[in-house]
Design a protein around this motif. Structure first.
Motif, PDB file in Angstrom:
ATOM      1  N   GLY A 524       0.820  -1.213   0.000  1.00 17.00           N
ATOM      2  CA  GLY A 524       0.000   0.000   0.000  1.00 17.00           C
ATOM      3  C   GLY A 524       0.848   1.255   0.000  1.00 17.00           C
ATOM      4  N   SER A 525       1.961   1.235   0.739  1.00 19.35           N
ATOM      5  CA  SER A 525       2.866   2.390   0.727  1.00 19.35           C
ATOM      6  C   SER A 525       3.436   2.615  -0.666  1.00 19.35           C
ATOM      7  N   ALA A 526       3.745   1.514  -1.368  1.00 18.99           N
ATOM      8  CA  ALA A 526       4.275   1.646  -2.725  1.00 18.99           C
ATOM      9  C   ALA A 526       3.235   2.190  -3.688  1.00 18.99           C
ATOM     10  N   MET A 527       1.939   1.976  -3.408  1.00 20.94           N
ATOM     11  CA  MET A 527       0.868   2.485  -4.280  1.00 20.94           C
ATOM     12  C   MET A 527       0.442   3.903  -3.908  1.00 20.94           C
ATOM     13  N   THR A 528       0.934   4.437  -2.784  1.00 21.63           N
ATOM     14  CA  THR A 528       0.535   5.775  -2.339  1.00 21.63           C
ATOM     15  C   THR A 528       0.817   6.862  -3.370  1.00 21.63           C
ATOM     16  N   PRO A 529       1.964   6.888  -4.076  1.00 18.91           N
ATOM     17  CA  PRO A 529       2.184   7.953  -5.070  1.00 18.91           C
ATOM     18  C   PRO A 529       1.078   8.023  -6.121  1.00 18.91           C
ATOM     19  N   LEU A 530       0.636   6.866  -6.613  1.00 23.14           N
ATOM     20  CA  LEU A 530      -0.414   6.868  -7.619  1.00 23.14           C
ATOM     21  C   LEU A 530      -1.725   7.410  -7.048  1.00 23.14           C
ATOM     22  N   TYR A 531      -2.121   6.906  -5.863  1.00 25.37           N
ATOM     23  CA  TYR A 531      -3.408   7.333  -5.307  1.00 25.37           C
ATOM     24  C   TYR A 531      -3.369   8.795  -4.855  1.00 25.37           C
ATOM     25  N   MET A 532      -2.223   9.296  -4.404  1.00 23.26           N
ATOM     26  CA  MET A 532      -2.123  10.719  -4.067  1.00 23.26           C
ATOM     27  C   MET A 532      -2.276  11.575  -5.313  1.00 23.26           C
ATOM     28  N   MET A 533      -1.608  11.189  -6.382  1.00 25.27           N
ATOM     29  CA  MET A 533      -1.709  11.951  -7.619  1.00 25.27           C
ATOM     30  C   MET A 533      -3.138  11.968  -8.134  1.00 25.27           C
ATOM     31  N   LEU A 534      -3.788  10.791  -8.157  1.00 29.99           N
ATOM     32  CA  LEU A 534      -5.164  10.729  -8.656  1.00 29.99           C
ATOM     33  C   LEU A 534      -6.115  11.494  -7.736  1.00 29.99           C
ATOM     34  N   GLY A 535      -5.939  11.356  -6.423  1.00 25.25           N
ATOM     35  CA  GLY A 535      -6.829  12.044  -5.492  1.00 25.25           C
ATOM     36  C   GLY A 535      -6.746  13.551  -5.620  1.00 25.25           C
ATOM     37  N   LEU A 536      -5.521  14.097  -5.723  1.00 27.08           N
ATOM     38  CA  LEU A 536      -5.377  15.546  -5.848  1.00 27.08           C
ATOM     39  C   LEU A 536      -5.847  16.042  -7.205  1.00 27.08           C
ATOM     40  N   TRP A 537      -5.683  15.230  -8.253  1.00 28.66           N
ATOM     41  CA  TRP A 537      -6.202  15.643  -9.565  1.00 28.66           C
ATOM     42  C   TRP A 537      -7.730  15.653  -9.549  1.00 28.66           C
ATOM     43  N   VAL A 538      -8.328  14.631  -8.930  1.00 31.50           N
ATOM     44  CA  VAL A 538      -9.788  14.607  -8.820  1.00 31.50           C
ATOM     45  C   VAL A 538     -10.276  15.792  -7.988  1.00 31.50           C
ATOM     46  N   GLY A 539      -9.545  16.114  -6.906  1.00 27.55           N
ATOM     47  CA  GLY A 539      -9.926  17.265  -6.096  1.00 27.55           C
ATOM     48  C   GLY A 539      -9.872  18.553  -6.881  1.00 27.55           C
ATOM     49  N   ALA A 540      -8.822  18.742  -7.696  1.00 23.49           N
ATOM     50  CA  ALA A 540      -8.722  19.948  -8.524  1.00 23.49           C
ATOM     51  C   ALA A 540      -9.836  19.988  -9.563  1.00 23.49           C
ATOM     52  N   LEU A 541     -10.156  18.851 -10.137  1.00 21.62           N
ATOM     53  CA  LEU A 541     -11.223  18.809 -11.137  1.00 21.62           C
ATOM     54  C   LEU A 541     -12.576  19.121 -10.508  1.00 21.62           C
ATOM     55  N   LEU A 542     -12.847  18.582  -9.308  1.00 21.38           N
ATOM     56  CA  LEU A 542     -14.112  18.866  -8.628  1.00 21.38           C
ATOM     57  C   LEU A 542     -14.208  20.344  -8.253  1.00 21.38           C
ATOM     58  N   ALA A 543     -13.085  20.940  -7.869  1.00 14.08           N
ATOM     59  CA  ALA A 543     -13.100  22.373  -7.555  1.00 14.08           C
ATOM     60  C   ALA A 543     -13.455  23.192  -8.785  1.00 14.08           C
ATOM     61  N   SER A 544     -12.934  22.802  -9.960  1.00 19.34           N
ATOM     62  CA  SER A 544     -13.247  23.528 -11.191  1.00 19.34           C
ATOM     63  C   SER A 544     -14.707  23.363 -11.575  1.00 19.34           C
ATOM     64  N   VAL A 545     -15.313  22.260 -11.153  1.00 21.17           N
ATOM     65  CA  VAL A 545     -16.724  22.037 -11.450  1.00 21.17           C
ATOM     66  C   VAL A 545     -17.614  22.766 -10.450  1.00 21.17           C
ATOM     67  N   ALA A 546     -17.235  22.778  -9.183  1.00 19.96           N
ATOM     68  CA  ALA A 546     -18.088  23.342  -8.129  1.00 19.96           C
ATOM     69  C   ALA A 546     -17.956  24.854  -8.003  1.00 19.96           C
TER      70      ALA A 546
END
Length: 728
Positions: A524-546
């Motif tokens: 799970g620690s090794a997968m953290t970079p991918l999930y952090m990148m996706l989570g922050l990109w999704v957060g930025a995209l949701l902010a642009s929508v909201a």
């Protein structure tokens, strides 16, 4: 710049004083953290829970019982016993039909079936034509994408364990036998037996060398007979029967001693066959002379030429006999025993007489040809003279054959019978000297082929006997060394009191020691970079929508209308603030709540801040420049970055076009930066990745401040068209 700051303060005030805005912003800040945290936790240690994967195992092994040891062995049952103690997977022991059907229905993720001949193939792998055994492996690839790979690793581990156990068992048995043999050979009675065996081995070695010398003699005799038979074959084809009868004498046996005896008989028969063939060839010459004189007409010249041709063939026969006589005297004569010397000299004298008679025949034929050419010859007298000379030659050859058959041949056969002692000596030692035998080929009915094969066979037999004698010498030396120096006791000390432990070490001589480089706490620690990148990109995209990217007229009372640049820069402030809050919560949460144990916690937080600022700027700028199309472009970038960033799979295993676009995706450099912060920095790779990530700000600012101006009119027209649909 002042108006941009006023716009940011206005947005911040309204977002913190309006309840609905607070709720929306709180959701925007929390969603990326929930996405990242729970995905990391879900993949924390998936391979540690493989014991919940059900794998069926069916044993149809019928076992194996050898002729040597009347004990049935069932390796399949031993494999099942080993699996019962294995907790890596949930092994279910069942029948073959249930295992296969359960895999098809999804009840089992995979199935292993041990075939009926499993033990037989394992126990007879060393035999000629033996086949490697195989375990049938069935997997349901429809049920899950990852499970087949995990179950396949389990199946491979089962195969490896079986091989290791089998090797250890064979090694233990062999070492125990050596240990027992050492104790037995150190006994006093055994030492006496070893001394007797050593003497017997030396005796057999001497007999083998004597047999090799005899084989060399007969090889020379056969080589001398070959030219004579070739000449006789040219004179008359009727010698085939005699040659065939002679060739049957060289049909060899199984081992070296019997092959040598057969070679002796072949050599004797070949010489007799050659003499018989010569006798029959002169019968053909006699018939030819009868035919020539019977058909004599005015063409006496052609008849004379034919007689000259016959004389030439007779001369060739004479030359062959002279060569045979010289070869026999030079090669066979020196090695003939004294008991056969008189008979050998008698055969040589008869050969001399046969040569003289043939020379007289050749002279007579040449004289008859001259008389025919002079046209004044008495053909009747010449014919009788020629036939008489042929009869004399045949009689001389017959005399030589009789001398050979009645005198020399029995002595040679008696000499060959002495080779039988070799077989008796080898049988007494209890060893097989089959390596000294050479099979005699019977693929051709030609005596010349048989003689060539016999010569090759006798030479090979000689080499084999010499080699076998050398091996017996080595055996004798080894027995003497073992008896004198006590090497077997040293071997026993090496094996030790527990052969099983040494056998286990021999079956697994190399152990893999894993040394982690830039280790991480878990999968799970090794997968953290991918999930952090996706989570922050999704957060930025949701902010642009909201959050609205445009600023309505009159938002700032008492302030002159804002320019597009002021609007772009001022409104981005709230996006940057939301992104900062998202990244802080995500990074601190994975450190304190999820506990991924990064090597550099503060670098991880810094990387999250930079990621969030870059991602929010990208999505914000695309939406500002292209409106709803910009939101679609942001989603498209998200899709590409899921696989193209290299967060889950190495880029080298992805399609080439993914590898080509990966450097141009911001997620690639974000993943590399977070990975360095978690596992460790090497040669400044963390800062290099951050620098590449920050470079994406340049084209976004260029688009936001400069390139979007020509697009403003297009954007407004597109919005009006969408509103006119009364749907969008």
């Amino acid at each position: 710049m002042r108006n941009s700051w006023k716009l940011f303060r206005h947005d911040l005030h309204h977002s913190t004083t309006n309840v609905m805005a607070i709720v929306v912003l709180a959701g925007l800040i929390l969603i990326p953290s929930l996405f990242t945290w729970f995905n990391v936790i879900a993949t924390w240690d998936p391979f540690g829970n493989t014991k919940n994967l059900t794998v069926a195992v069916a044993n149809t092994d019928q076992g194996y019982q050898s002729d040597l040891i009347p004990l049935r062995v069932n390796i399949g049952e031993q494999a099942l016993s080993s699996l019962r103690a294995n907790n890596d997977l949930n092994w279910v022991i069942t029948t073959r039909d249930d295992a296969i059907e359960g895999t098809r229905s999804g009840e089992y993720y995979a199935a292993l079936v041990l075939p009926p001949e499993f033990s037989a193939d394992m126990m007879t792998f060393y035999e000629d034509g033996g086949e490697r055994t195989a375990i049938e492996y069935y997997t349901n690839e429809k049920k899950n994408a990852i499970a087949p790979n995990i179950t396949e690793q389990g199946a491979t581990e089962v195969s490896t364990n079986i091989n290791e156990q089998f090797s250890a068992t064979l090694g233990e048995v062999g070492l125990r036998i050596i240990s027992s043999l050492s104790k037995e050979l150190n006994d006093a009675d055994t030492q006496v037996a070893l001394s007797r065996l050593e003497a017997r081995v030396n005796q057999v070695a001497a007999q083998l060398r004597a047999g090799a010398d005899t084989a060399d003699m007969f090889a020379a005799l056969i080589a001398s007979s070959t030219p004579l038979v070739r000449s006789a074959s040219d004179l008359a084809t009727s010698s085939g029967r005699a040659l065939s009868e002679a060739s049957e004498a060289i049909d060899g046996g199984a081992d070296a001693a019997r092959s040598l005896t057969s070679a002796l008989t072949s050599a004797a028969g070949s010489l007799g066959g050659a003499l018989s063939a010569s006798d029959e060839s002169y019968q053909a010459v006699s018939d030819r002379i009868e035919h020539l004189y019977a058909s004599l007409d005015t063409q006496s010249g052609s008849t004379a030429d034919a007689i000259d041709a016959v004389a030439t063939r007779v001369q060739i026969q004479i030359d062959q006999y002279v060569a045979l006589r010289a070869s026999a005297a030079a090669t066979v004569g020196p090695v003939v025993p004294d008991t056969a010397r008189g008979d050998f000299d008698l055969v040589l004298s008869r050969l001399d007489n046969a040569i003289a008679r043939q020379q007289a025949l050749m002279d007579g034929l040449e004289d008859a040809a001259r008389q025919l050419r002079s046209a004044n010859a008495d053909t009747g007298a010449a014919r009788q003279q020629a036939l008489g000379l042929v009869a004399d030659a045949r009689a001389a050859i017959g005399s030589a054959k009789t001398a050979y058959d009645t005198s020399l041949k029995p002595k040679l056969e008696a000499l060959g019978s002495t080779l039988a002692s070799i077989d008796a000596g080898i049988t007494a030692v209890g060893d097989d000297v089959s390596s000294a035998t050479t099979s005699l080929s019977s693929g051709s009915n030609s005596l010349l082929d048989r003689l060539s094969e016999a010569e090759s066979t006798t030479s090979s037999i000689s080499d084999s006997l010499v080699d076998a004698a050398g091996r017996f010498d080595e055996l004798s030396a080894a027995l003497a060394e073992a008896s004198d120096t006590g090497d077997l006791r040293a071997l026993t000390d090496l094996i030790g009191s527990d052969p099983g432990m040494l056998a286990t070490s021999l079956s697994k001589p190399v152990e893999l020691e894993r040394v982690p480089v830039f280790s991480v706490a878990s999968f799970g620690s090794a997968m953290t970079p991918l999930y952090m990148m996706l989570g922050l990109w999704v957060g930025a995209l949701l902010a642009s929508v909201a959050i609205r990217v445009d600023v309505p007229v009159g938002t700032l009372p008492g302030v002159e209308p804002l320019t597009p640049e002021q609007t772009y820069l001022g409104r981005y402030g709230i996006f940057a603030l939301v992104g900062f809050a998202q990244s802080t919560l995500v990074s601190v949460g994975v450190i304190l709540f999820v506990r991924i144990e990064p090597a550099h916690p503060w670098l991880l937080v810094l990387a999250a801040w930079v990621m969030s600022l870059v991602f929010t700027l990208i999505t914000y700028t695309l939406v500002v420049a292209f409106g709803n199309a910009g939101k679609a472009l942001s989603v498209l970038l998200l899709v590409f970055q899921i696989a193209g960033s290299g967060g889950a799979y190495p880029l080298q295993v992805l399609p080439q076009w993914f590898q080509n676009i990966s450097p141009f995706l911001p997620g690639t450099h974000a993943v590399n930066a977070v990975r360095s912060a978690i596992a460790g920095v090497y040669a400044g790779d963390y800062w290099i990745s951050l620098a590449w990530l920050v470079l994406f700000v340049v084209p976004m600012l260029l688009l936001g401040f400069v390139l979007r101006r020509p697009l403003l009119g297009v954007h407004e027209n597109m919005l009006r068209e969408l509103e006119s649909t009364k749907l969008m």
